[in-house]
Each structure stands twice: as C-alpha cells, then as structure tokens.
Design a protein around this motif. Structure first.
Motif, mmCIF file in Angstrom:
data_model
loop_
_atom_site.group_PDB
_atom_site.id
_atom_site.type_symbol
_atom_site.label_atom_id
_atom_site.label_comp_id
_atom_site.label_asym_id
_atom_site.label_seq_id
_atom_site.Cartn_x
_atom_site.Cartn_y
_atom_site.Cartn_z
ATOM 1 N N SER A 8 1.011 -0.807 0.247
ATOM 2 C CA SER A 8 0.214 -0.145 0.718
ATOM 3 C C SER A 8 1.237 1.098 -0.343
ATOM 4 N N ASP A 9 0.514 1.814 0.269
ATOM 5 C CA ASP A 9 0.966 3.840 -0.483
ATOM 6 C C ASP A 9 1.908 3.818 0.601
ATOM 7 N N LEU A 10 0.896 3.626 2.337
ATOM 8 C CA LEU A 10 0.982 3.835 3.560
ATOM 9 C C LEU A 10 2.553 2.559 3.578
ATOM 10 N N GLU A 11 2.281 1.474 3.217
ATOM 11 C CA GLU A 11 3.534 0.729 3.766
ATOM 12 C C GLU A 11 4.458 1.367 3.120
ATOM 13 N N VAL A 12 5.031 1.239 1.676
ATOM 14 C CA VAL A 12 5.595 1.737 1.041
ATOM 15 C C VAL A 12 6.409 3.324 1.702
ATOM 16 N N THR A 13 5.159 4.391 2.080
ATOM 17 C CA THR A 13 6.198 5.723 2.981
ATOM 18 C C THR A 13 6.969 5.610 4.068
ATOM 19 N N GLU A 14 6.582 4.496 4.805
ATOM 20 C CA GLU A 14 7.351 3.775 5.958
ATOM 21 C C GLU A 14 8.687 3.059 5.563
ATOM 22 N N ILE A 15 8.333 2.439 4.663
ATOM 23 C CA ILE A 15 9.341 1.711 4.029
ATOM 24 C C ILE A 15 10.638 2.052 4.411
ATOM 25 N N LEU A 16 10.639 3.744 3.716
ATOM 26 C CA LEU A 16 11.049 4.772 2.884
ATOM 27 C C LEU A 16 11.713 4.925 4.050
ATOM 28 N N ARG A 17 10.627 5.791 4.802
ATOM 29 C CA ARG A 17 10.958 6.288 5.940
ATOM 30 C C ARG A 17 11.644 5.673 6.507
ATOM 31 N N ASP A 18 11.278 4.526 7.121
ATOM 32 C CA ASP A 18 13.111 3.285 8.609
ATOM 33 C C ASP A 18 13.999 2.535 7.174
ATOM 34 N N ALA A 19 14.215 2.999 6.404
ATOM 35 C CA ALA A 19 15.164 2.840 5.027
ATOM 36 C C ALA A 19 16.625 4.021 5.459
ATOM 37 N N LYS A 20 15.882 5.280 6.508
ATOM 38 C CA LYS A 20 16.606 6.114 6.234
ATOM 39 C C LYS A 20 17.770 5.896 7.453
ATOM 40 N N THR A 21 16.742 4.624 8.158
ATOM 41 C CA THR A 21 18.475 4.750 9.701
ATOM 42 C C THR A 21 19.218 3.280 9.212
ATOM 43 N N LYS A 22 19.028 2.453 7.790
ATOM 44 C CA LYS A 22 20.034 1.870 7.703
ATOM 45 C C LYS A 22 21.210 2.778 6.742
ATOM 46 N N PRO A 23 21.554 2.123 6.628
ATOM 47 C CA PRO A 23 23.318 2.380 6.081
ATOM 48 C C PRO A 23 22.682 3.156 4.257
ATOM 49 N N GLU A 24 23.140 4.168 4.034
ATOM 50 C CA GLU A 24 23.121 5.485 3.310
ATOM 51 C C GLU A 24 22.427 4.821 1.764
ATOM 52 N N TRP A 25 23.609 3.634 1.303
ATOM 53 C CA TRP A 25 23.417 3.390 -0.136
ATOM 54 C C TRP A 25 22.362 2.365 -0.285
ATOM 55 N N PHE A 26 21.767 2.112 0.895
ATOM 56 C CA PHE A 26 19.871 0.681 1.024
ATOM 57 C C PHE A 26 19.633 2.056 0.725
ATOM 58 N N TYR A 27 18.961 3.076 1.750
ATOM 59 C CA TYR A 27 18.203 3.856 1.465
ATOM 60 C C TYR A 27 18.000 4.624 0.334
ATOM 61 N N TRP A 28 18.666 4.610 -0.810
ATOM 62 C CA TRP A 28 19.152 4.964 -2.179
ATOM 63 C C TRP A 28 18.831 4.181 -2.943
ATOM 64 N N PHE A 29 19.386 3.234 -3.048
ATOM 65 C CA PHE A 29 18.899 1.076 -3.236
ATOM 66 C C PHE A 29 17.138 1.455 -3.444
ATOM 67 N N ALA A 30 16.627 1.415 -1.928
ATOM 68 C CA ALA A 30 15.026 1.273 -1.970
ATOM 69 C C ALA A 30 14.684 2.395 -2.338
ATOM 70 N N MET A 31 14.758 3.524 -2.516
ATOM 71 C CA MET A 31 14.608 4.403 -3.688
ATOM 72 C C MET A 31 13.870 4.225 -5.119
#
Length: 188
Positions: A8-31
């Motif tokens: 869902s949109d909410l799930e993607v938003t939460e995934i991307l928000r929480d990905a910011k707590t992981k290594p930076e490369w992974f945040y951009w990978f998820a984006m």
C-alpha cells in the motif's frame, strides 16, 4: 509458489522512512526500487557510467545494459521524486564505479535489510512481500494512473505485446515519454 504481492502507499512510505535508519546506500537502493520498479539485480549492477542526461528532455536516466530478456535492456528516466530527494547528490558522492557495490557483491544483504523493514511476510491476499514487491507496486500504480500499457512495458523492461504486427514497427519511446511512467507514481 505464491506470487509476489504489492504494498500500500502507507507501507511504501513507512519502508522508505525506515530505510533512512539503514546504511545510506540501502536507502537510495530502496528509493530506486520504489520509484523505478527496477529489479534488485538491475539496481545492484548500476555503475556511474550508466547514468546520463537526455539531450532533448534534459531528464536524468540510467541504462540497464543487460537483463533477463532483451526487453530488459532499456533506458529508465529518474522520477521527479528521486531528483527532488537528492539522489543526484548521493550519486555524485560515490567514488567507486559501481554505485551499490555491497548489493552487487552480496544481494542477500538487500534481502536482509529490506526484510528488517517489513512487518508482514504476506499481503492481505496471501501474496509474498519482498523487495521485488516494490516492482509489482510500481507497475500497479503506473497502470492505475492510466499510463499506457506499452509505455509501462518498455519502462520496466517487459516485452511489448498486444499490438500484433504493429509491435514490429513500434520503436522505443523517448526518454520524455517514458518519464510519464515514473512521474505518475507517488506514495503520498
């Protein structure tokens, strides 16, 4: 084997928000997964040389130079959301040729990091939720936004079908036309 689900949109938003707590490369990978629908292996294989700017539209894109089919070889414009979020700044900070060296060397690292961000292994229909589900989500969102099937097919690297012999005469869409696909997808 169960098929892959969509978020869902909410799930993607939460995934991307929480990905910011992981290594930076992974945040951009998820984006990139969320805003291009590219496969995990396609994103992991990206190099600095794969990025360019279209001379006509001035849109930044990346090239997928190999894939599971000939249709997978394609140009993928970056969405406005990726551009506005600072992806080009991140890209400029990378010194090695391969953008996501860790993911390239160890694809399971993406699987593990992504798995730590989701709470359910399946969606409401019992379909599996994994990184590849971002691809299913992206494609579903683009189609729900009314983007033509042939544009979506080329953007995500599926073979263009359904047009009969006309498909043989239809060449690749321009970067500007393909940008309509990624610009139709948002999770707000």
């Amino acid at each position: 084997v169960k098929r892959f689900g969509a978020f869902s949109d909410l799930e993607v938003t939460e995934i991307l928000r929480d990905a910011k707590t992981k290594p930076e490369w992974f945040y951009w990978f998820a984006m990139l997964g969320a805003y291009t629908g590219a496969r995990r292996s396609e994103i992991a294989g990206l190099t600095r040389a794969d990025f360019g700017v279209c001379s006509d539209s001035k849109r930044t894109y990346f090239r997928i130079t190999e894939g599971k089919t000939s249709s997978a070889v394609r140009i993928v414009p970056l969405s406005r959301e990726l551009m506005e979020s600072g992806f080009l700044k991140y890209l400029g900070s990378i010194e090695q040729e391969r953008i996501f060296e860790t993911a390239y060397r160890n694809p399971n690292r993406v699987t593990d990091l992504f798995g730590s961000l989701i709470t359910n292994a399946t969606d409401a229909y019992g379909d599996r939720l994994v990184f590849h589900s971002l691809r299913h989500t992206f494609i579903t969102k683009a189609r729900m936004a009314g983007v033509s099937t042939s544009l979506v097919q080329q953007y995500v690297g599926h073979s263009m079908t359904g047009g009969g012999v006309t498909d043989r005469y239809t060449h690749r869409y321009t970067v500007e036309r393909l940008a309509a696909v990624c610009d139709s997808v948002n999770y707000l």
